[in-house]
Design a protein around this motif. Structure first.
Motif, PDB file in Angstrom:
ATOM      1  N   ARG A 276     124.584  65.038 154.088  1.00  0.00           N
ATOM      2  CA  ARG A 276     126.034  65.127 154.267  1.00  0.00           C
ATOM      3  C   ARG A 276     126.624  63.798 154.724  1.00  0.00           C
ATOM      4  O   ARG A 276     127.764  63.471 154.403  1.00  0.00           O
ATOM      5  N   LYS A 277     125.847  63.014 155.454  1.00  0.00           N
ATOM      6  CA  LYS A 277     126.283  61.670 155.836  1.00  0.00           C
ATOM      7  C   LYS A 277     126.346  60.750 154.625  1.00  0.00           C
ATOM      8  O   LYS A 277     127.010  59.714 154.658  1.00  0.00           O
ATOM      9  N   GLN A 278     125.640  61.129 153.546  1.00  0.00           N
ATOM     10  CA  GLN A 278     125.502  60.243 152.390  1.00  0.00           C
ATOM     11  C   GLN A 278     126.124  60.822 151.115  1.00  0.00           C
ATOM     12  O   GLN A 278     125.738  60.446 150.025  1.00  0.00           O
TER      13      GLN A 278
ATOM     14  N   LEU B 190     122.527  63.017 141.222  1.00  0.00           N
ATOM     15  CA  LEU B 190     121.277  63.760 141.347  1.00  0.00           C
ATOM     16  C   LEU B 190     121.512  65.083 142.068  1.00  0.00           C
ATOM     17  O   LEU B 190     122.254  65.133 143.054  1.00  0.00           O
ATOM     18  N   GLU B 191     120.894  66.136 141.556  1.00  0.00           N
ATOM     19  CA  GLU B 191     120.783  67.391 142.290  1.00  0.00           C
ATOM     20  C   GLU B 191     119.318  67.526 142.662  1.00  0.00           C
ATOM     21  O   GLU B 191     118.473  67.799 141.809  1.00  0.00           O
TER      22      GLU B 191
ATOM     23  N   LYS C 211     117.430  58.659 151.498  1.00  0.00           N
ATOM     24  CA  LYS C 211     117.752  57.357 152.069  1.00  0.00           C
ATOM     25  C   LYS C 211     117.709  56.260 151.006  1.00  0.00           C
ATOM     26  O   LYS C 211     118.439  55.276 151.093  1.00  0.00           O
ATOM     27  N   ARG C 212     116.879  56.446 149.992  1.00  0.00           N
ATOM     28  CA  ARG C 212     116.821  55.457 148.926  1.00  0.00           C
ATOM     29  C   ARG C 212     118.053  55.530 148.025  1.00  0.00           C
ATOM     30  O   ARG C 212     118.500  54.524 147.483  1.00  0.00           O
ATOM     31  N   TRP C 213     118.586  56.749 147.829  1.00  0.00           N
ATOM     32  CA  TRP C 213     119.703  56.937 146.911  1.00  0.00           C
ATOM     33  C   TRP C 213     120.926  57.501 147.636  1.00  0.00           C
ATOM     34  O   TRP C 213     121.416  58.570 147.314  1.00  0.00           O
ATOM     35  N   PRO C 214     121.458  56.782 148.636  1.00  0.00           N
ATOM     36  CA  PRO C 214     122.648  57.277 149.330  1.00  0.00           C
ATOM     37  C   PRO C 214     123.828  57.376 148.374  1.00  0.00           C
ATOM     38  O   PRO C 214     123.978  56.554 147.464  1.00  0.00           O
ATOM     39  N   ASN C 215     124.627  58.419 148.571  1.00  0.00           N
ATOM     40  CA  ASN C 215     125.825  58.677 147.762  1.00  0.00           C
ATOM     41  C   ASN C 215     125.516  59.032 146.311  1.00  0.00           C
ATOM     42  O   ASN C 215     126.430  59.136 145.496  1.00  0.00           O
TER      43      ASN C 215
ATOM     44  N   LEU D 129     114.036  57.531 135.486  1.00  0.00           N
ATOM     45  CA  LEU D 129     115.384  58.076 135.353  1.00  0.00           C
ATOM     46  C   LEU D 129     116.354  57.472 136.367  1.00  0.00           C
ATOM     47  O   LEU D 129     117.482  57.124 136.026  1.00  0.00           O
ATOM     48  N   THR D 130     115.918  57.367 137.612  1.00  0.00           N
ATOM     49  CA  THR D 130     116.847  56.911 138.650  1.00  0.00           C
ATOM     50  C   THR D 130     117.149  55.419 138.543  1.00  0.00           C
ATOM     51  O   THR D 130     118.238  54.983 138.934  1.00  0.00           O
ATOM     52  N   THR D 131     116.216  54.639 138.012  1.00  0.00           N
ATOM     53  CA  THR D 131     116.447  53.194 137.939  1.00  0.00           C
ATOM     54  C   THR D 131     116.982  52.738 136.585  1.00  0.00           C
ATOM     55  O   THR D 131     117.365  51.573 136.430  1.00  0.00           O
ATOM     56  N   ASN D 132     117.008  53.631 135.604  1.00  0.00           N
ATOM     57  CA  ASN D 132     117.476  53.255 134.269  1.00  0.00           C
ATOM     58  C   ASN D 132     118.691  54.049 133.815  1.00  0.00           C
ATOM     59  O   ASN D 132     118.988  54.117 132.626  1.00  0.00           O
TER      60      ASN D 132
END
Length: 286
Positions: free
Chosen positions: A255-257, A196-197, A215-219, A185-188
């Motif tokens: 929160r940083k991301q 993402l929640e 860290k893998r999916w910032p923002n 899901l995350t890569t396609n």
């Protein structure tokens, strides 16, 4: 707010000496040195599902009790037979907002329109798909089919001026044809449109490190569900602060991301108001 808290190396060493940081306490101390310094959180949310039985009996009394805990945001999953105008008036009365909603994946992509219309009426800015049936799980082909549906739903949400996201449980992390549903899901899907929640509890229950995924999916992780997990192997669901998860580090990093909302949740609390009161009190200490 100017008050800040950090977990120092001395704090970590003290906890290690006390035997707190056992290998099973994922992710309690593993990344404590990297905890960013941020102002204390000034708002808290609640996923409505936690108090569903109480709401079914007494909506306004339950909302009043929620407001007393210091919670300021609600994430919806059900209207409980009331319309948008009724709910909007009640939320205003108790100084609550409803920035997010859980909405089941409709049968066709053309059915998103009324869902988005209701979201606008309620003041939601985020529409989240909370779970899916077996027709979208169990094989790479099924997960790819879901990825396509999410992309199409997200495109329609963006056109309607709304944010769109997918909420995980633990089944997304089960092995499937050399990968996992979450990986598929995350890569396609469009990383900008399909947010993402992260349900932090179910992520830990699924054997994953929430911090590593952040860290893998910032923002991309714009909301989280906060509920605690007991030690392995059972990983019993618990109120925030009663288990092993390091929410201080996770929320600070998130929160940083780009993390915007953190919703307290407990799927099966013995006493829902007592549960959210305890979780809210623990979050206030961050």
């Amino acid at each position: 707010m100017s008050d800040t808290t950090t977990l120092t190396r001395r704090d970590v060493l003290r906890l290690l000496a006390a035997g707190v940081a056992g290998g099973s306490l994922l992710p309690q101390i593993a990344h404590a040195d990297a905890t960013p310094s941020l102002p204390r959180i000034d708002r808290m949310g609640l996923q409505q599902y936690t108090v569903r039985r109480a709401l079914a009996k007494d909506i306004e009394g339950t909302i009043a009790a929620i407001a007393k805990t210091g919670i300021t945001e609600l994430e919806f999953f059900d209207m409980f037979g009331k319309d948008v105008a009724w709910w909007s008036a009640l939320l205003r009365k108790y100084n609550l907002t409803a920035p997010s909603t859980h909405e089941g994946l409709p049968k066709t992509d053309e059915e998103w329109g009324p869902i988005f219309d209701r979201a606008h009426g309620m003041g939601h800015t985020l529409v989240v798909v909370p779970s899916v049936g077996n027709e979208y799980r169990g094989s790479k082909a099924n997960w790819m089919k879901l990825a396509d549906r999410l992309d199409k739903g997200a495109a329609k949400a963006r056109a309607a001026g709304l944010q769109f996201a997918y909420h995980n449980h633990d089944y997304e992390f089960a092995p499937v044809e050399g990968t996992t549903g979450y990986e598929i899901l995350t890569t396609n899907t469009d990383a900008i449109a399909v947010k993402l929640e992260m349900d932090i509890y179910w992520t830990v229950k699924g054997g994953q490190d929430p911090l590593a995924l952040m860290k893998r999916w910032p923002n991309r992780i714009v909301a989280v569900h906060v509920k605690d997990a007991g030690p392995a192997p059972e990983r019993k669901m618990m109120d925030v602060g009663a288990g092993t998860i390091d929410f201080k580090t996770l929320l600070a990093t998130g929160r940083k991301q780009g993390l915007q909302h953190w919703f307290i949740e407990h799927d099966t609390p013995a006493d829902p108001i007592a549960s959210i009161t305890a979780s809210a009190a623990a979050l206030k200490k961050l």
